[in-house]
Enzyme design. Structure first.
Site, mmCIF file in Angstrom:
data_model
loop_
_atom_site.group_PDB
_atom_site.id
_atom_site.type_symbol
_atom_site.label_atom_id
_atom_site.label_comp_id
_atom_site.label_asym_id
_atom_site.label_seq_id
_atom_site.Cartn_x
_atom_site.Cartn_y
_atom_site.Cartn_z
ATOM 1 N N HIS A 44 0.870 -1.175 0.000
ATOM 2 C CA HIS A 44 0.000 0.000 0.000
ATOM 3 C C HIS A 44 0.912 1.231 0.000
ATOM 4 O O HIS A 44 2.018 1.179 0.540
ATOM 5 C CB HIS A 44 -0.837 -0.057 1.284
ATOM 6 C CG HIS A 44 -1.916 0.977 1.385
ATOM 7 N ND1 HIS A 44 -1.664 2.276 1.767
ATOM 8 C CD2 HIS A 44 -3.257 0.901 1.200
ATOM 9 C CE1 HIS A 44 -2.801 2.946 1.802
ATOM 10 N NE2 HIS A 44 -3.788 2.140 1.456
ATOM 11 N N ASP B 69 3.151 -4.242 7.977
ATOM 12 C CA ASP B 69 1.882 -3.540 7.835
ATOM 13 C C ASP B 69 0.780 -4.580 8.077
ATOM 14 O O ASP B 69 0.543 -5.468 7.254
ATOM 15 C CB ASP B 69 1.806 -2.959 6.414
ATOM 16 C CG ASP B 69 0.470 -2.306 6.117
ATOM 17 O OD1 ASP B 69 -0.457 -2.423 6.931
ATOM 18 O OD2 ASP B 69 0.358 -1.676 5.043
ATOM 19 N N GLN C 268 -4.378 -5.352 6.937
ATOM 20 C CA GLN C 268 -5.319 -6.331 6.380
ATOM 21 C C GLN C 268 -5.168 -7.699 7.034
ATOM 22 O O GLN C 268 -5.815 -8.662 6.595
ATOM 23 C CB GLN C 268 -5.109 -6.456 4.859
ATOM 24 C CG GLN C 268 -5.330 -5.165 4.096
ATOM 25 C CD GLN C 268 -6.783 -4.685 4.117
ATOM 26 O OE1 GLN C 268 -7.711 -5.437 4.435
ATOM 27 N NE2 GLN C 268 -6.986 -3.430 3.787
ATOM 28 N N LYS D 44 -10.667 -0.680 10.417
ATOM 29 C CA LYS D 44 -10.823 -1.869 9.563
ATOM 30 C C LYS D 44 -11.192 -3.094 10.385
ATOM 31 O O LYS D 44 -11.323 -4.190 9.865
ATOM 32 C CB LYS D 44 -9.532 -2.132 8.787
ATOM 33 C CG LYS D 44 -9.217 -1.046 7.753
ATOM 34 C CD LYS D 44 -7.975 -1.401 6.984
ATOM 35 C CE LYS D 44 -7.353 -0.227 6.266
ATOM 36 N NZ LYS D 44 -8.031 0.174 5.047
ATOM 37 N N CYS E 158 -4.750 2.494 -3.643
ATOM 38 C CA CYS E 158 -3.487 2.992 -3.049
ATOM 39 C C CYS E 158 -2.367 1.974 -3.245
ATOM 40 O O CYS E 158 -1.542 1.768 -2.344
ATOM 41 C CB CYS E 158 -3.651 3.329 -1.570
ATOM 42 S SG CYS E 158 -4.844 4.617 -1.284
HETATM 43 N N1 PMP Z 1 -1.859 -0.622 4.528
HETATM 44 C C1 PMP Z 1 -2.812 -1.387 3.978
HETATM 45 C C2 PMP Z 1 -2.456 -2.774 3.519
HETATM 46 C C3 PMP Z 1 -4.110 -0.893 3.857
HETATM 47 O O1 PMP Z 1 -5.049 -1.671 3.317
HETATM 48 C C4 PMP Z 1 -4.393 0.411 4.308
HETATM 49 C C5 PMP Z 1 -5.790 0.979 4.186
HETATM 50 N N2 PMP Z 1 -6.352 0.830 2.912
HETATM 51 C C6 PMP Z 1 -3.376 1.162 4.873
HETATM 52 C C7 PMP Z 1 -2.116 0.618 4.962
HETATM 53 C C8 PMP Z 1 -3.600 2.549 5.389
HETATM 54 O O2 PMP Z 1 -4.497 2.536 6.455
HETATM 55 P P1 PMP Z 1 -5.099 3.890 7.038
HETATM 56 O O3 PMP Z 1 -5.645 4.631 5.866
HETATM 57 O O4 PMP Z 1 -6.156 3.437 7.970
HETATM 58 O O5 PMP Z 1 -4.005 4.627 7.701
#
Ligand code: PMP
Length: 466
Positions: free
Chosen positions: A156, A234, A237, A260, A400
């Site tokens: 991401h 990270d 997920q 999430k 993203c």
């Molecule tokens: N890493 C991953 C794998 C994600 O799916 C996301 C959210 N789509 C993020 C980071 C960023 O999370 P946040 O927008 O809640 O900071």
């Protein structure tokens, strides 16, 4: 707080370990068991009371953010009605109550991911901020010119951009692990990078938000540590969907977001091994993170407060306790089993849709229920828009993850993602919706001579009857 007080918190809060009698009792009457048998949890989630364009809401966008059960909403409501005050400051009753909730929530997160102590949990505004915190607090202090940072193509942007900014500032080099055709990491790339002896930090996702791929974090972590590097994971997920034990995985840092995992927006978690956190520079400066300020200089608190400048999200931590309660009652292993079954079912049923390409590992054992797909002849935004007309929410775009989409050869994909409240009926609705999208756009049944496929089509490229 130390591990003794963590044990006390565990007793006090009645935390439900899978091995305890209470854990077993809840495990035996786990609602996910009945969920697997066809029931659903929708009544716990007020958002499902509404209709979208007169249709039942089929929410397939939990990888972006999950829905919230009443217990989470009530916990935040109750916080504001009965405990609202600033934390760690006032000596009055409300401030003490707010602080207790805030710190209890920290202990609960420590238990949830099996951290060694609550001080290893830093509250942030989200996973993005947590990753930036590591880049600033650790990266700026310990990385220098020529040091290498390893990421992967499936990251991401939140796990790419902070490292690029750091690399630019400190003159480091970024290396990216490429992918195999099934959407798994090319482990040989990682081995090659690590063998250079220059890698100081490896930052990888536990689960891809697009491919659903579950990376073998424990195994990778052993190699990263053997090479003398720090391992940042990270967990955005993974923590909501799988049992995650930071000590079993032996990660150095883990970032994830409350929103999430049934919790509120605006709250995130950075887990860090205490000795690493203790050596890190502050991130934001301001109130609450200081020990002593004079006009000549400042000394800082110990972790985690060193990294929590200003008024934090407090009501959100009350919501987070309720979210973790809800997930713990379901049991993270049951949640994984439920999603694995749904994913298997979806991967099979999606084969019925012509011209549909599904990305990521083809078997549900190696992936989660974030399923990105592409209709080779219809744009992802059109797919999402037509599904929305039937109350089916999927996400379309690059999610993203633009470097990943470069590799997929497509600037945008559609993504359906599952969570505890989804059922096979939702998968059926998705498949039916996708077939309808095809009818609207491609009219698979339109005769080759271009004549209308039905009375309404009249040769139009978009069938008005669909
Ligand atoms: N890493 C991953 C794998 C994600 O799916 C996301 C959210 N789509 C993020 C980071 C960023 O999370 P946040 O927008 O809640 O900071």
């Amino acid at each position: 707080m130390n591990s003794t007080s963590l044990a006390a918190d565990k007793r006090k809060l009645g935390a439900i370990g899978e091995g305890t009698a209470e854990g077993k009792r809840l495990h035996d009457r786990c609602p996910v068991k009945s969920l697997l048998a066809g029931a659903d949890l929708h009544t716990d989630f007020p958002i499902f009371e509404q209709k979208i364009r007169g249709r039942r809401l089929v929410y397939l966008d939990s990888a972006a953010t999950s829905q919230k059960p009443s217990s989470v909403l009530n916990a935040m409501d109750q916080y504001y009605k009965t405990a609202n005050a600033n934390v760690h400051r006032g000596l009055h009753a409300l401030s003490a109550r707010a602080t207790e909730i805030y710190e209890c929530a920290r202990s609960r997160v420590a238990l949830f991911i099996n951290a060694a102590r609550p001080e290893e949990i830093v509250w942030t505004r989200g996973a993005t901020e947590a990753l930036n915190l590591v880049a600033h607090g650790y990266g700026r202090a310990f990385l220098g010119a020529g040091d290498e940072i390893v990421i992967s193509r499936m990251e991401h942007h939140s796990n790419i951009v902070p490292w690029q900014l750091l690399a630019e500032e400190k003159d480091c080099v970024i290396r990216a692990v490429e992918l195999n055709s099934d959407g798994t990491l090319k482990r040989e790339d990682l081995d090659r990078f690590l063998s250079s002896g220059k890698v100081k930090l490896v930052a990888l996702t536990h689960v891809s938000n697009v491919l659903g791929t579950i990376n073998p974090i424990a195994e990778i972590g052993r190699k990263v540590h053997a090479a003398g590097a720090v391992f940042v994971v990270d967990g955005c997920q993974s923590v909501p969907h799988l049992p995650v034990d930071v000590r079993a995985l032996d990660v150095d840092f883990l970032a994830f977001s409350a929103h999430k995992m049934l919790g509120p927006t605006g709250l995130g978690v950075l887990y860090g091994k205490y000795d690493l956190l203790d050596r890190m520079l502050p991130f934001n400066g301001g109130g609450e993170m200081i020990e002593e300020v004079s006009l000549e200089g400042t000394t800082f608190k110990e972790p985690p407060l060193r990294f929590e400048a200003g008024t934090p999200p407090i009501a959100e931590t009350a919501g987070m306790i309720a979210a973790m309660d809800y997930l713990t009652r379901l049991g993270m292993d049951h949640i994984r089993a439920h999603e694995q079954e749904l994913t298997s079912y979806a991967l099979e049923r999606l084969k019925e849709v012509p011209n549909l390409k599904v990305f990521g590992p083809p078997d549900a054992e190696r992936r989660t229920g974030a399923i990105a797909f592409e209709m080779t002849d219809i744009h992802a935004h059109d797919v999402a828009q037509i599904l929305d007309m039937d109350g089916i929410a999927v996400l379309a775009g690059h999610h993203c993850a633009q470097p990943l989409h470069d590799w997929l050869g497509s600037p945008s994909t559609s993504r359906a993602s599952f969570y505890v409240y989804n059922t096979k009926a939702d998968v059926d609705a998705l498949v039916k919706g996708l077939l309808k999208v095809r009818k609207c756009f491609g009219c698979d049944d339109r005769p080759e001579d271009g004549s209308p496929c039905c009375d309404s089509c009249g040769g139009a490229s978009v069938c008005p009857d669909c």
